[in-house]
Design an enzyme around this catalytic site. Structure first.
Site, PDB file in Angstrom:
ATOM      1  N   LYS A 126       0.825  -1.203   0.000  1.00 51.56           N
ATOM      2  CA  LYS A 126       0.000   0.000   0.000  1.00 51.56           C
ATOM      3  C   LYS A 126       0.863   1.259   0.000  1.00 51.56           C
ATOM      4  CE  LYS A 126      -4.066  -2.224   1.935  1.00 51.56           C
ATOM      5  NZ  LYS A 126      -3.575  -3.605   1.802  1.00 51.56           N
ATOM      6  N   LYS A 161      -8.266   1.977   5.165  1.00 55.20           N
ATOM      7  CA  LYS A 161      -7.840   0.576   5.137  1.00 55.20           C
ATOM      8  C   LYS A 161      -6.581   0.389   5.976  1.00 55.20           C
ATOM      9  CE  LYS A 161      -7.305   0.849   0.585  1.00 55.20           C
ATOM     10  NZ  LYS A 161      -6.927   0.531  -0.838  1.00 55.20           N
ATOM     11  N   ARG A 211      -6.673  -5.363 -11.968  1.00 54.03           N
ATOM     12  CA  ARG A 211      -5.357  -5.938 -11.689  1.00 54.03           C
ATOM     13  C   ARG A 211      -4.573  -5.956 -12.994  1.00 54.03           C
ATOM     14  NH1 ARG A 211      -2.998  -9.291  -8.103  1.00 54.03           N
ATOM     15  NH2 ARG A 211      -3.736  -7.667  -6.661  1.00 54.03           N
ATOM     16  N   ARG A 226     -11.976  -6.401 -11.403  1.00 55.53           N
ATOM     17  CA  ARG A 226     -12.713  -7.092 -10.342  1.00 55.53           C
ATOM     18  C   ARG A 226     -13.844  -6.179  -9.893  1.00 55.53           C
ATOM     19  NH1 ARG A 226      -7.258  -7.721  -7.165  1.00 55.53           N
ATOM     20  NH2 ARG A 226      -7.254  -5.595  -7.978  1.00 55.53           N
ATOM     21  N   ARG A 234     -16.035  -3.139  -2.315  1.00 57.42           N
ATOM     22  CA  ARG A 234     -14.787  -3.833  -2.601  1.00 57.42           C
ATOM     23  C   ARG A 234     -14.929  -4.729  -3.822  1.00 57.42           C
ATOM     24  NH1 ARG A 234     -14.163  -6.962   2.914  1.00 57.42           N
ATOM     25  NH2 ARG A 234     -16.345  -7.385   2.335  1.00 57.42           N
ATOM     26  N   ASP A 274      -2.889  -2.488  -8.817  1.00 52.93           N
ATOM     27  CA  ASP A 274      -4.326  -2.334  -8.671  1.00 52.93           C
ATOM     28  C   ASP A 274      -4.672  -0.915  -9.094  1.00 52.93           C
ATOM     29  OD1 ASP A 274      -4.493  -4.885  -7.752  1.00 52.93           O
ATOM     30  OD2 ASP A 274      -4.797  -4.361  -5.649  1.00 52.93           O
ATOM     31  N   GLU A 282      -2.778   0.207  -5.239  1.00 50.95           N
ATOM     32  CA  GLU A 282      -1.800  -0.658  -4.581  1.00 50.95           C
ATOM     33  C   GLU A 282      -0.796  -1.138  -5.619  1.00 50.95           C
ATOM     34  OE1 GLU A 282      -3.200  -3.888  -2.182  1.00 50.95           O
ATOM     35  OE2 GLU A 282      -4.804  -2.699  -1.244  1.00 50.95           O
ATOM     36  N   ASN A 284       1.254  -4.531  -5.814  1.00 51.12           N
ATOM     37  CA  ASN A 284       1.411  -5.847  -5.194  1.00 51.12           C
ATOM     38  C   ASN A 284       2.683  -6.519  -5.694  1.00 51.12           C
ATOM     39  OD1 ASN A 284      -1.404  -6.410  -3.785  1.00 51.12           O
ATOM     40  ND2 ASN A 284      -1.805  -5.357  -5.713  1.00 51.12           N
TER      41      ASN A 284
END
Length: 315
Positions: A126, A161, A211, A226, A234, A274, A282, A284
Site C-alpha cells: 500500500k 484501510k 489488476r 474485479r 470492494r 491495482d 496498490e 502488489n
C-alpha cells in the site's frame, strides 16, 4: 533448470485459479524441474548456507484433484538451484519478513531469488504507491485521528484501510455525512498504535478494480477488472467481486509502461498493479495473482510470458 517455489502448502492450492500452479505447469511443460518448500522449512545453520529442509521434488499429473506426485524429498541449498520463486501469499507478517532476510542471505551465497528479497521488504504494497504521486488519488498515511478527520473534511468521501490488510479485509467507506468515522478510526488505528491508509473514494470502482500484471517491466496486454457485487464497495475476488478480463486502456498502459521498468530494475520480476479508474491504489509484489483468470478469458498466456521473462533473467 531446477526451480524452487517457496509457497504455501501444496494441498492448499486451488489449481483452477492458482497463479503459482500456472507458473509450475508452464515451467514443467518446458522440462524444468519443480521443487517446493514452505517458508517454515528455510534453515540457516552457523557456518552453512540457507537451505530448504526436505524440499519436495514434484511431478505434475494433469489431474485436477491429485495434481502432483512426490518424487523425492531432500535438503537443498537455495544457491544450488537455478531460481528461487518466492510465492508465499500475504499477509506480510513478521515471519514473512524474517523469510526475506533468509532469502537475502541466500542471494549473497549466489541464489537467484524472484522477486528479490530486499525489494519485497522495501515495497510494502500500500505504501509503495506514494512514490508515484502523479498516478494516485489524494492519499494520507497516518495514525493520527485528527489528520484523518481533516482529510475527510476536505475530501468528503473516503476509503480507510489497514496497511497490512489483504483480499479487501478491513476496508471502510465513509461518505459526506461522516457516519461512524470515529468508530472506524478507533477500529483501524487501535487507539493510535497502528498506521492507516486513507484515500479519496474513486467512483470508478463500479467499473472494476483492475489488476494489471507487469512481467519483466512490461505489461500483460489484458487486465482483470474485479467488479464489486451486491452493494459492496470492494472489488476483491476474495470479497465476492466478479473478475472480467479486459484489454488495457490507454491510461492503464501509460501507468504500467511508466513505472514497470523502474520496478523491474529493482529485482521485481512480477508486479500486480491495482488501478481504479485512472489511479493506482496498490502495488502488489509479494504474490501477485490473476494469471489463470486473464488467460482463460482473453486467450493471452500469462504464464508463458512469465516463464519467458524468468528464463531471460537467468540467461
Amino acid at each position: 533448470m531446477k526451480l524452487l517455489f517457496v509457497a504455501d502448502p501444496l494441498d492448499t492450492f486451488k489449481t483452477y485459479k492458482d497463479s503459482t500452479f500456472a507458473m509450475m505447469r508452464e515451467a514443467a511443460r518446458r522440462g524444468h524441474s519443480i521443487l517446493h518448500c514452505e517458508t517454515r522449512e528455510l534453515v540457516w545453520l552457523r557456518g552453512g548456507r540457507v537451505t530448504a529442509r526436505g524440499a519436495r521434488h514434484i511431478t505434475l499429473t494433469g489431474d485436477a484433484n491429485d495434481w502432483f506426485t512426490l518424487d523425492a524429498t531432500a535438503d537443498v541449498a537455495l544457491a544450488d538451484v537455478d531460481a528461487v520463486l518466492m510465492r508465499k501469499d500475504p499477509p506480510f507478517d513478521s515471519e514473512f519478513f524474517y523469510a526475506t532476510h533468509l532469502l537475502s542471505q541466500a542471494e549473497r551465497e549466489g541464489a537467484k531469488v524472484f522477486n528479490k528479497a530486499a525489494s519485497l521488504r522495501e515495497h510494502p504494497e500500500k505504501l509503495a504507491i506514494m512514490e508515484f504521486p502523479q498516478y494516485i488519488s489524494p492519499t494520507l498515511i497516518t495514525r493520527d485521528p485528527a489528520e484523518i478527520r481533516a482529510f475527510h473534511a476536505e475530501q468528503r468521501d473516503i476509503i480507510l484501510k489497514p496497511l497490512d490488510g489483504m483480499g479487501g479485509m478491513g476496508i471502510f467507506r465513509v461518505k459526506d455525512d461522516g457516519l461512524n468515522l470515529g468508530s472506524i478510526i478507533e477500529t483501524l488505528n487501535k487507539d493510535g498504535t497502528q498506521t492507516v491508509m486513507v484515500q479519496r473514494f474513486i467512483p470508478a470502482i463500479s467499473e472494476g478494480d483492475k489488476r494489471i500484471l507487469i512481467i519483466g517491466g512490461k505489461p500483460v496486454p489484458h487486465c482483470l477488472a474485479r467488479i464489486p457485487q451486491g452493494g459492496e464497495v470492494r472489488g476483491n475476488l476474495a470479497a465476492g467481486g466478479k473478475g472480467v478480463a479486459r484489454p488495457l486502456s490507454t491510461r492503464d498502459r501509460e501507468i504500467a509502461e511508466a513505472i514497470g521498468p523502474t520496478l523491474a530494475a529493482r529485482g521485481l520480476l512480477l508486479v500486480g498493479l491495482d488501478v481504479i479508474g485512472e489511479n493506482i491504489t496498490e502495488i502488489n509484489v509479494t504474490s501477485p495473482t490473476c494469471f489463470q483468470e486473464i488467460t482463460d478469458q482473453s486467450g493471452f498466456d500469462v504464464a508463458k510470458m512469465f516463464v519467458d521473462a524468468l528464463e531471460a533473467a537467468l540467461a
